[in-house]
Write an enzyme that holds these catalytic residues in place. Structure first.
Site, PDB file in Angstrom:
ATOM      1  N   GLY A 114       0.820  -1.205   0.000  1.00 27.56           N
ATOM      2  CA  GLY A 114       0.000   0.000   0.000  1.00 27.56           C
ATOM      3  C   GLY A 114       0.853   1.253   0.000  1.00 27.56           C
ATOM      4  N   GLY A 185      16.278 -10.949  22.923  1.00 25.41           N
ATOM      5  CA  GLY A 185      17.533 -11.627  23.247  1.00 25.41           C
ATOM      6  C   GLY A 185      17.359 -12.650  24.357  1.00 25.41           C
ATOM      7  CB  ALA A 322       0.968  -7.961  20.093  1.00 29.61           C
ATOM      8  CG  HIS A 446      -4.714 -22.144  50.053  1.00 27.58           C
ATOM      9  ND1 HIS A 446      -3.410 -21.689  50.043  1.00 27.58           N
ATOM     10  CD2 HIS A 446      -4.697 -23.378  50.627  1.00 27.58           C
ATOM     11  CE1 HIS A 446      -2.640 -22.605  50.620  1.00 27.58           C
ATOM     12  NE2 HIS A 446      -3.397 -23.640  50.979  1.00 27.58           N
TER      13      HIS A 446
HETATM   14  P1  FAD Z   1       3.060  -5.520  12.654  1.00 29.38           P
HETATM   15  O1  FAD Z   1       2.655  -6.698  13.416  1.00 29.38           O
HETATM   16  O2  FAD Z   1       4.512  -5.333  12.384  1.00 29.38           O
HETATM   17  O3  FAD Z   1       2.259  -5.586  11.283  1.00 29.38           O
HETATM   18  C1  FAD Z   1       2.472  -4.684  10.258  1.00 29.38           C
HETATM   19  C2  FAD Z   1       2.001  -5.297   8.956  1.00 29.38           C
HETATM   20  O4  FAD Z   1       2.026  -4.294   7.947  1.00 29.38           O
HETATM   21  C3  FAD Z   1       2.892  -6.427   8.435  1.00 29.38           C
HETATM   22  O5  FAD Z   1       2.118  -7.556   8.150  1.00 29.38           O
HETATM   23  C4  FAD Z   1       3.518  -5.850   7.159  1.00 29.38           C
HETATM   24  O6  FAD Z   1       3.726  -6.830   6.163  1.00 29.38           O
HETATM   25  C5  FAD Z   1       2.461  -4.861   6.739  1.00 29.38           C
HETATM   26  N1  FAD Z   1       2.955  -3.759   5.896  1.00 29.38           N
HETATM   27  C6  FAD Z   1       4.003  -2.942   6.135  1.00 29.38           C
HETATM   28  N2  FAD Z   1       4.096  -2.006   5.166  1.00 29.38           N
HETATM   29  C7  FAD Z   1       3.073  -2.252   4.294  1.00 29.38           C
HETATM   30  C8  FAD Z   1       2.628  -1.623   3.116  1.00 29.38           C
HETATM   31  N3  FAD Z   1       3.218  -0.542   2.624  1.00 29.38           N
HETATM   32  N4  FAD Z   1       1.563  -2.167   2.474  1.00 29.38           N
HETATM   33  C9  FAD Z   1       0.930  -3.259   2.956  1.00 29.38           C
HETATM   34  N5  FAD Z   1       1.299  -3.878   4.084  1.00 29.38           N
HETATM   35  C10 FAD Z   1       2.356  -3.367   4.758  1.00 29.38           C
HETATM   36  N6  FAD Z   1       4.714  -8.255  21.423  1.00 29.38           N
HETATM   37  C11 FAD Z   1       3.969  -8.673  22.459  1.00 29.38           C
HETATM   38  O7  FAD Z   1       3.093  -7.932  22.921  1.00 29.38           O
HETATM   39  N7  FAD Z   1       4.157  -9.921  23.015  1.00 29.38           N
HETATM   40  C12 FAD Z   1       5.107 -10.761  22.563  1.00 29.38           C
HETATM   41  O8  FAD Z   1       5.247 -11.857  23.070  1.00 29.38           O
HETATM   42  C13 FAD Z   1       5.910 -10.345  21.475  1.00 29.38           C
HETATM   43  N8  FAD Z   1       6.868 -11.154  20.969  1.00 29.38           N
HETATM   44  C14 FAD Z   1       7.605 -10.751  19.920  1.00 29.38           C
HETATM   45  C15 FAD Z   1       8.604 -11.595  19.456  1.00 29.38           C
HETATM   46  C16 FAD Z   1       9.390 -11.214  18.390  1.00 29.38           C
HETATM   47  C17 FAD Z   1      10.464 -12.142  17.884  1.00 29.38           C
HETATM   48  C18 FAD Z   1       9.154  -9.957  17.763  1.00 29.38           C
HETATM   49  C19 FAD Z   1       9.979  -9.543  16.578  1.00 29.38           C
HETATM   50  C20 FAD Z   1       8.177  -9.099  18.222  1.00 29.38           C
HETATM   51  C21 FAD Z   1       7.399  -9.492  19.317  1.00 29.38           C
HETATM   52  N9  FAD Z   1       6.411  -8.657  19.842  1.00 29.38           N
HETATM   53  C22 FAD Z   1       5.672  -9.064  20.913  1.00 29.38           C
HETATM   54  C23 FAD Z   1       6.126  -7.333  19.261  1.00 29.38           C
HETATM   55  C24 FAD Z   1       4.882  -7.425  18.354  1.00 29.38           C
HETATM   56  O9  FAD Z   1       5.117  -8.370  17.349  1.00 29.38           O
HETATM   57  C25 FAD Z   1       4.584  -6.058  17.757  1.00 29.38           C
HETATM   58  O10 FAD Z   1       4.470  -5.090  18.775  1.00 29.38           O
HETATM   59  C26 FAD Z   1       3.274  -6.093  16.976  1.00 29.38           C
HETATM   60  O11 FAD Z   1       3.324  -7.059  15.956  1.00 29.38           O
HETATM   61  C27 FAD Z   1       2.982  -4.723  16.370  1.00 29.38           C
HETATM   62  O12 FAD Z   1       1.788  -4.777  15.656  1.00 29.38           O
HETATM   63  P2  FAD Z   1       1.490  -3.799  14.437  1.00 29.38           P
HETATM   64  O13 FAD Z   1       0.123  -4.157  13.970  1.00 29.38           O
HETATM   65  O14 FAD Z   1       1.763  -2.415  14.819  1.00 29.38           O
HETATM   66  O15 FAD Z   1       2.569  -4.165  13.310  1.00 29.38           O
HETATM   67  P1  NAI Z   2      14.740  -4.213  23.336  1.00 28.26           P
HETATM   68  O1  NAI Z   2      14.629  -2.759  23.177  1.00 28.26           O
HETATM   69  O2  NAI Z   2      13.854  -4.940  24.263  1.00 28.26           O
HETATM   70  O3  NAI Z   2      16.229  -4.582  23.770  1.00 28.26           O
HETATM   71  C1  NAI Z   2      17.352  -4.226  23.038  1.00 28.26           C
HETATM   72  C2  NAI Z   2      18.575  -4.303  23.949  1.00 28.26           C
HETATM   73  O4  NAI Z   2      19.727  -4.177  23.125  1.00 28.26           O
HETATM   74  C3  NAI Z   2      18.630  -3.189  24.971  1.00 28.26           C
HETATM   75  O5  NAI Z   2      18.881  -3.757  26.241  1.00 28.26           O
HETATM   76  C4  NAI Z   2      19.780  -2.315  24.504  1.00 28.26           C
HETATM   77  O6  NAI Z   2      20.477  -1.699  25.554  1.00 28.26           O
HETATM   78  C5  NAI Z   2      20.653  -3.338  23.792  1.00 28.26           C
HETATM   79  N1  NAI Z   2      21.543  -2.766  22.774  1.00 28.26           N
HETATM   80  C6  NAI Z   2      21.277  -1.770  21.888  1.00 28.26           C
HETATM   81  N2  NAI Z   2      22.335  -1.573  21.090  1.00 28.26           N
HETATM   82  C7  NAI Z   2      23.286  -2.464  21.459  1.00 28.26           C
HETATM   83  C8  NAI Z   2      24.600  -2.765  20.998  1.00 28.26           C
HETATM   84  N3  NAI Z   2      25.151  -2.116  19.971  1.00 28.26           N
HETATM   85  N4  NAI Z   2      25.295  -3.750  21.614  1.00 28.26           N
HETATM   86  C9  NAI Z   2      24.743  -4.430  22.672  1.00 28.26           C
HETATM   87  N5  NAI Z   2      23.495  -4.191  23.139  1.00 28.26           N
HETATM   88  C10 NAI Z   2      22.783  -3.226  22.532  1.00 28.26           C
HETATM   89  O7  NAI Z   2      14.627  -4.791  21.841  1.00 28.26           O
HETATM   90  P2  NAI Z   2      14.400  -6.262  21.295  1.00 28.26           P
HETATM   91  O8  NAI Z   2      14.735  -7.281  22.318  1.00 28.26           O
HETATM   92  O9  NAI Z   2      15.104  -6.284  19.990  1.00 28.26           O
HETATM   93  O10 NAI Z   2      12.848  -6.287  21.041  1.00 28.26           O
HETATM   94  C11 NAI Z   2      12.238  -5.363  20.128  1.00 28.26           C
HETATM   95  C12 NAI Z   2      10.832  -5.064  20.510  1.00 28.26           C
HETATM   96  O11 NAI Z   2      10.008  -6.199  20.378  1.00 28.26           O
HETATM   97  C13 NAI Z   2      10.729  -4.595  21.933  1.00 28.26           C
HETATM   98  O12 NAI Z   2      10.293  -3.256  21.910  1.00 28.26           O
HETATM   99  C14 NAI Z   2       9.715  -5.447  22.585  1.00 28.26           C
HETATM  100  O13 NAI Z   2       8.718  -4.686  23.180  1.00 28.26           O
HETATM  101  C15 NAI Z   2       9.122  -6.289  21.464  1.00 28.26           C
HETATM  102  N6  NAI Z   2       9.068  -7.669  21.940  1.00 28.26           N
HETATM  103  C16 NAI Z   2       8.202  -7.954  22.949  1.00 28.26           C
HETATM  104  C17 NAI Z   2       8.155  -9.210  23.479  1.00 28.26           C
HETATM  105  C18 NAI Z   2       7.257  -9.481  24.603  1.00 28.26           C
HETATM  106  O14 NAI Z   2       6.387  -8.658  24.878  1.00 28.26           O
HETATM  107  N7  NAI Z   2       7.388 -10.608  25.279  1.00 28.26           N
HETATM  108  C19 NAI Z   2       8.995 -10.296  22.968  1.00 28.26           C
HETATM  109  C20 NAI Z   2       9.899  -9.867  21.938  1.00 28.26           C
HETATM  110  C21 NAI Z   2       9.893  -8.598  21.447  1.00 28.26           C
END
Ligand code: FAD
Ligand code: NAI
Length: 467
Positions: A114, A185, A322, A446
């Site tokens: 989009g 991580g 999310a 409990h």
């Molecule tokens: P997204 O989920 O990133 O969705 C955006 C969508 O837009 C994608 O499908 C993309 O393809 C589409 N898009 C982008 N540009 C365009 C375009 N121009 N046209 C059409 N489509 C497009 N959050 C949690 O709360 N709990 C968790 O346990 C958690 N675990 C995570 C684990 C990992 C490994 C990662 C990477 C993230 C995790 N997160 C978690 C973070 C969570 O995934 C995001 O906060 C969430 O998906 C954000 O939702 P969103 O709808 O803003 O965007």
């Molecule tokens: P994060 O922001 O949680 O952690 C990144 C870490 O990398 C920080 O501690 C930072 O100090 C460190 N860092 C930055 N630059 C660095 C460098 N050059 N060398 C060493 N360390 C460095 O980001 P992360 O883990 O990548 O997750 C991204 C997002 O996805 C987060 O905002 C998180 O909210 C979301 N997420 C949420 C999950 C959940 O809700 N369970 C699970 C996974 C992701």
């Protein structure tokens, strides 16, 4: 075809927004460039990571806890291909669920990239390069976020991976270096540590899980070290070089000129954060403003500076979670329908799905101190909780922070088995402006782990019973 609403991106923000808007009577379409819906969360984030976390946790339990529980088995083995197949099946089940919900709610799906041409017009470009234009009264941008790259270190998603590659490695590596002790991580580092990898986490700051309560961060670091993860805090990775089949990782102190050291690894996971994804949306041409971190600027009604264009989720300010994206999706749909949508940013829980889990809502002690707010703190360890003992999950604690004058609960922090479920009673309490006495005097069943929440609350205004 003209719509009331076109949502770009079908992650948790976009798909919830589309469904809610349709439920409220709007004619809705979504534009998604990925072949499946659900965005980062369902395809390469929350859901697949939780599938691997659960499977590896079961493996760990079978290996280390069964005997203590009186269960004799032969030593369990990891079938990595089957574990990945479990993860893929879970993804499929979830993304097809969104297809079903779109059909059920009569939402039109436009598969393609989009681009906003201006208020009321979205161009959709499909794989063969052809384009079409969709007309709409309102546009919600929900394009999410992407991996933050580490300058000078190329991600090939095979040996130097982001979270995406780390969810589909060909095999469990012998040695994994994780850059960044944040949520990704520590979750994915835990998966591979449980499956037998030697995991070293290199973190820039002097603590893990930076924004979490320092007490939680300190104790959780000890727990992870006990699980075998190694940490290099106050350090940064400055180079990764191929040495035959292995990798040599150069680590330097985060500050100062001390000499660099090296680590040998088979796989390096770069997890230093995510950045908003606005590529190719045409925002500059339309004049939609971004902030200094590249996030789309919105007011508190999710409205950008251009009429008829809104944005939600990871692509705007706030925690990249999310459930935050989902709640914003529902709120903006309600506002577009003339209702009073609202997200309370003071009560957004954060959960780290490690073992034990870490869960937090509201203010940390550090934030309260910095704001000069006088507070009381009550803490209760799971080692004094009967159910935790029965389940061999005695690690961790609950901490309740309440206003010293009003007793209103300002923050709750939990490290422990099931913390991610328990945190929600604190969320509900805080939504209603409840006090720690409300929580401490609420009858809890409990034996449950949640009794530790009640006792921690009690500890802020009286003495806990079981300690
Ligand atoms: P997204 O989920 O990133 O969705 C955006 C969508 O837009 C994608 O499908 C993309 O393809 C589409 N898009 C982008 N540009 C365009 C375009 N121009 N046209 C059409 N489509 C497009 N959050 C949690 O709360 N709990 C968790 O346990 C958690 N675990 C995570 C684990 C990992 C490994 C990662 C990477 C993230 C995790 N997160 C978690 C973070 C969570 O995934 C995001 O906060 C969430 O998906 C954000 O939702 P969103 O709808 O803003 O965007
Ligand atoms: P994060 O922001 O949680 O952690 C990144 C870490 O990398 C920080 O501690 C930072 O100090 C460190 N860092 C930055 N630059 C660095 C460098 N050059 N060398 C060493 N360390 C460095 O980001 P992360 O883990 O990548 O997750 C991204 C997002 O996805 C987060 O905002 C998180 O909210 C979301 N997420 C949420 C999950 C959940 O809700 N369970 C699970 C996974 C992701």
């Amino acid at each position: 075809m003209s719509y009331d609403l076109v949502v770009i991106g079908t992650g948790p923000g976009g798909y919830v927004c589309a469904i809610k808007a349709s439920q409220l009577g709007m004619k809705v379409a979504v534009v998604e460039k990925r072949k499946t819906h659900g965005g980062t969360c369902l395809n390469i984030g929350c859901i697949p990571s939780k599938a691997l976390l659960h499977a590896s946790e079961m493996f760990e339990e079978a290996n280390h806890s069964f005997e203590a529980l009186g269960i004799k088995t032969s030593r369990p083995k990891v079938d990595w291909k089957a574990m990945l197949a479990h993860k893929d099946k879970v993804i499929e089940g979830n993304v097809t669920g969104i297809d079903y919900l779109f059909k059920k709610n009569k939402i039109d799906v436009h598969t393609g990239t989009g681009r906003v041409l201006g208020a009321g017009h979205v161009e959709v470009k499909v794989e063969d390069g052809s384009t079409s234009i969709v007309e709409t009264r309102n546009i919600v941008i929900a394009t999410g976020s992407d991996v933050m790259p580490l300058p000078g270190i190329g991600i090939d998603e095979k040996s130097v991976v982001s979270s995406t590659g780390a969810l589909s490695l060909e095999k469990v590596p012998n040695r994994l270096t994780v850059v960044g002790a944040g949520v990704i991580g520590l979750e994915l580092g835990s998966v591979y540590a449980r499956l037998g990898a030697e995991v070293t986490v290199v973190e820039f700051m002097d603590k893990i899980l930076g924004p979490m309560d320092a007490d939680v961060s300190r104790q959780f670091l000890r727990m992870l070290k006990k699980q075998g993860l190694k940490f290099k805090l106050s350090s940064k990775v400055t180079a990764v070089q191929k040495k035959g089949r292995a990798l040599e990782v150069t680590v330097q102190p985060a500050e100062g000129e001390a000499a660099a050291t090296t680590l040998d690894a088979d796989v390096v996971l770069v997890a230093i954060g995510r950045r908003p994804y606005t590529e190719g949306l045409g925002l500059a041409e339309v004049g939609v403003e971004l902030d200094e971190r590249g996030r789309i600027k919105t007011d508190n009604h999710y409205k950008t500076n251009v009429d008829g264009i809104f944005a939600i989720g990871d692509v705007i300010a706030g925690p990249m979670l999310a459930h935050k994206a989902e709640d914003e999706g529902a709120a903006v749909a309600e506002m577009l329908a003339g209702q009073a949508g609202h997200v309370n940013y003071e009560v957004i829980p954060g959960v780290v799905y490690t073992s034990p889990e870490v869960a937090s809502v509201g203010k940390t002690e550090e934030e309260l101190k910095a704001a000069g707010i006088k507070y009381k703190s009550g803490k209760f360890p799971f080692s004094a909780n009967g159910r935790a003992k029965a389940m061999l999950h005695t690690e961790g604690f609950v901490k309740v922070l309440a206003d010293a004058e009003t007793d209103r609960v300002l923050g709750v922090h939990i490290v422990g088995f099931g913390a991610g479920e328990m945190i929600h009673e604190a969320c509900v309490l805080m939504e209603f402006g409840g006090s720690s006495e409300d929580l401490g005097r609420t009858c809890h069943a409990h034996p449950t782990m949640s009794e530790a929440v009640k006792e921690a609350a009690m500890a802020t205004f009286a003495k806990p019973i079981h300690m």
